[in-house]
Design an enzyme around this catalytic site. Structure first.
Site, mmCIF file in Angstrom:
data_model
loop_
_atom_site.group_PDB
_atom_site.id
_atom_site.type_symbol
_atom_site.label_atom_id
_atom_site.label_comp_id
_atom_site.label_asym_id
_atom_site.label_seq_id
_atom_site.Cartn_x
_atom_site.Cartn_y
_atom_site.Cartn_z
ATOM 1 N N SER A 1 -5.529 6.055 0.513
ATOM 2 C CA SER A 1 -5.231 7.193 -0.627
ATOM 3 C C SER A 1 -5.536 6.818 -1.590
ATOM 4 O O SER A 1 -5.046 6.239 -1.821
ATOM 5 C CB SER A 1 -3.712 7.468 0.027
ATOM 6 O OG SER A 1 -3.386 8.577 -0.844
ATOM 7 N N TYR B 1 5.388 5.271 0.505
ATOM 8 C CA TYR B 1 4.285 5.094 0.433
ATOM 9 C C TYR B 1 3.089 4.635 0.486
ATOM 10 O O TYR B 1 1.723 4.145 1.170
ATOM 11 C CB TYR B 1 3.818 6.427 1.659
ATOM 12 C CG TYR B 1 2.924 7.184 1.792
ATOM 13 C CD1 TYR B 1 2.214 7.355 3.267
ATOM 14 C CD2 TYR B 1 1.345 7.499 0.871
ATOM 15 C CE1 TYR B 1 0.935 7.394 3.953
ATOM 16 C CE2 TYR B 1 0.614 8.362 1.136
ATOM 17 C CZ TYR B 1 0.315 8.134 2.423
ATOM 18 O OH TYR B 1 -1.291 7.870 3.125
ATOM 19 N N LYS C 1 0.094 1.648 0.975
ATOM 20 C CA LYS C 1 -1.388 1.673 0.630
ATOM 21 C C LYS C 1 -1.670 0.901 -0.019
ATOM 22 O O LYS C 1 -3.138 0.271 -0.041
ATOM 23 C CB LYS C 1 -1.491 2.651 0.484
ATOM 24 C CG LYS C 1 -1.647 4.109 1.664
ATOM 25 C CD LYS C 1 -2.450 3.769 2.974
ATOM 26 C CE LYS C 1 -2.095 4.728 3.630
ATOM 27 N NZ LYS C 1 -2.958 4.620 5.040
ATOM 28 N N PHE D 1 -9.066 12.527 -0.566
ATOM 29 C CA PHE D 1 -8.158 12.920 -1.528
ATOM 30 C C PHE D 1 -7.442 14.194 -0.882
ATOM 31 O O PHE D 1 -6.593 13.758 0.444
ATOM 32 C CB PHE D 1 -9.731 13.240 -2.647
ATOM 33 C CG PHE D 1 -9.997 12.174 -3.924
ATOM 34 C CD1 PHE D 1 -10.617 11.337 -3.756
ATOM 35 C CD2 PHE D 1 -9.281 11.989 -4.741
ATOM 36 C CE1 PHE D 1 -10.225 10.184 -4.033
ATOM 37 C CE2 PHE D 1 -9.414 10.869 -5.839
ATOM 38 C CZ PHE D 1 -10.338 10.253 -5.474
ATOM 39 N N ASN E 1 4.796 18.403 3.646
ATOM 40 C CA ASN E 1 4.914 20.129 2.068
ATOM 41 C C ASN E 1 3.844 19.476 1.280
ATOM 42 O O ASN E 1 4.439 20.292 0.299
ATOM 43 C CB ASN E 1 6.111 18.990 2.025
ATOM 44 C CG ASN E 1 6.298 17.637 1.314
ATOM 45 O OD1 ASN E 1 4.917 16.760 1.349
ATOM 46 N ND2 ASN E 1 6.912 17.649 0.582
#
Ligand code: NAD
Ligand code: UD1
Length: 331
Positions: free
Chosen positions: A124, A148, A152, A177, A197
């Site tokens: 990410s 989170y 990654k 992205f 969200n």
């Protein structure tokens, strides 16, 4: 060639399965359905008119995972399976580290045990933290604001170490992205088991009348109109990026940004959505969201040069396809 797609019934995984099958690959999906639905398997079959092999297994469970390698000659792995809700990761860090890290380790071990040499990993743009834009693959990674993001960054480091120790492996790390949009059929899109969200799902909810208005998190950033700028990218382009990465895998570890290289502000995205879909998105400016950065967009030249991958879709396509899926599928 048989491709194991972990997380293949999820949002990005399902679109990638379609791209792989359409390119002639055979797909084996492994997903525990913690954030996706079994119906997606039927939809993939419907769109491609091809069979798909599905295993409802937990990738962090080694013995469940090994069944797949015993039953199939796997030639490459695309590893999407992971938990991805930022706020949840702050509340439940242990679950995030266990799920995301152990899954990656299990797959790397399976590669060695079953002689699989090709692996593509979902990372990410969050790993760049608050770097200078545009984000380039050779920038140093900065700490992220949540577990989170750390899973990654940590998975990337683990894979880099494994690559050094096992030079025969070909690993591609793809840093996404902001994936939005849906398949043009309107059958596949973002269909999570809990509410995400992120901005686009909220815009859809407001457009549908399920929410009265959109809350825009801050209009005092140093951007074109004060609202946050992001590099939105169509999920079908992301899927094609995986195909390009798979087709261009070479020994060692290679990192690529998957973005468009263009930034769009929150207000620009709202405007585009209103125009193309002929709906109104009422909004209110509220406080900044903690942990948000002002601007995030990719330098895409490496993926373009080395993978021959160029995104095809623009913001208008993203808004149109996202809304088509939303109105076709009562979530
Ligand atoms: P998603 O939640 O739609 O898909 C992930 C899939 O993995 C789900 O189907 C879920 O059921 C499955 N899964 C999770 N843990 C599992 C486990 N232990 N065993 C088996 N299956 C498991 O998410 P997505 O948006 O498709 O994201 C795919 C990957 O890309 C994730 O790793 C995510 O972190 C990463 N990513 C996503 C975004 C984004 O904005 N969507 C951005 C950057 C990176
Ligand atoms: C978020 C995650 C990031 C993850 C990415 C893709 C945070 C802090 N970061 O990033 O780690 O990789 O999603 O899944 O959650 N916005 C509003 N109103 C809303 C929702 C969002 O104004 O109701 C704004 C945000 O402030 C931001 C932009 O819209 O400026 C995009 O937000 P979002 O879709 O959540 O993505 P990111 O912030 O890029």
């Amino acid at each position: 060639m048989n491709i194991l797609v972990t997380g293949g019934t999820g949002y990005i995984g399902s679109h990638t399965c379609i791209a792989l099958i359409e390119a002639g690959y055979t797909v084996v999906i492994a997903d525990n359905l913690c954030n996706s639905k079994i119906e997606t398997v039927e939809k993939i079959k419907e769109i491609t008119n091809k069979e798909v092999c599905f295993y409802q297994i937990d990738v962090s469970n080694k013995s469940e995972l090994e069944c797949i390698f015993i039953n199939h000659q796997i030639d490459a792995i695309i590893h999407f399976a992971g938990l991805k809700a930022i706020e949840e990761s702050v509340r439940m860090p242990m679950q995030y580290y266990r799920n995301n890290i152990i899954s990656t380790l299990n797959l790397a071990e399976a590669c060695q045990k079953y002689n699989v040499r090709r692996l593509v990993f979902s990372s990410s743009a969050t790993v760049y933290g608050e770097n200078e834009v545009p984000f380039m693959e050779n920038m140093g990674l900065l700490p992220t604001t949540n577990p989170y993001g750390e899973t990654k960054a940590m998975s990337e480091r683990i894979l880099a170490d494994i690559s050094k120790a096992v030079p025969a492996l070909s690993i591609s790390i793809l840093r996404y992205f902001n994936p939005v949009g849906a398949h043009q059929s309107g059958l596949i899109g973002e269909s999570p088991n809990s509410l995400p969200n992120n901005l686009m799902p909220y815009i859809n909810r407001v457009a549908k009348g399920k929410m009265e208005k959109l809350y825009v998190f801050g209009n005092d950033y140093p951007t074109v109109d004060g609202t946050g700028v992001r590099d939105y990218i169509h999920v079908v382009d992301i899927a094609e990026g995986h195909l390009a990465a798979l087709n261009n895998l070479t020994e060692g570890i290679h990192v690529y940004n998957l973005g468009t290289g263009r930034g769009t502000s929150v207000l620009e995205l709202i405007n585009a959505f209103e125009q193309v879909n002929n709906v109104k998105i009422p909004y209110e400016i509220v406080e900044r969201r903690p942990g948000d950065i002002a601007t995030c967009y990719a330098d895409t030249s490496k993926a373009e040069k080395e993978l021959g991958w160029i995104p095809k879709y623009d913001i208008i396509d993203m808004c149109r396809d996202s809304w088509r899926f939303e109105i076709n599928n009562e979530l």
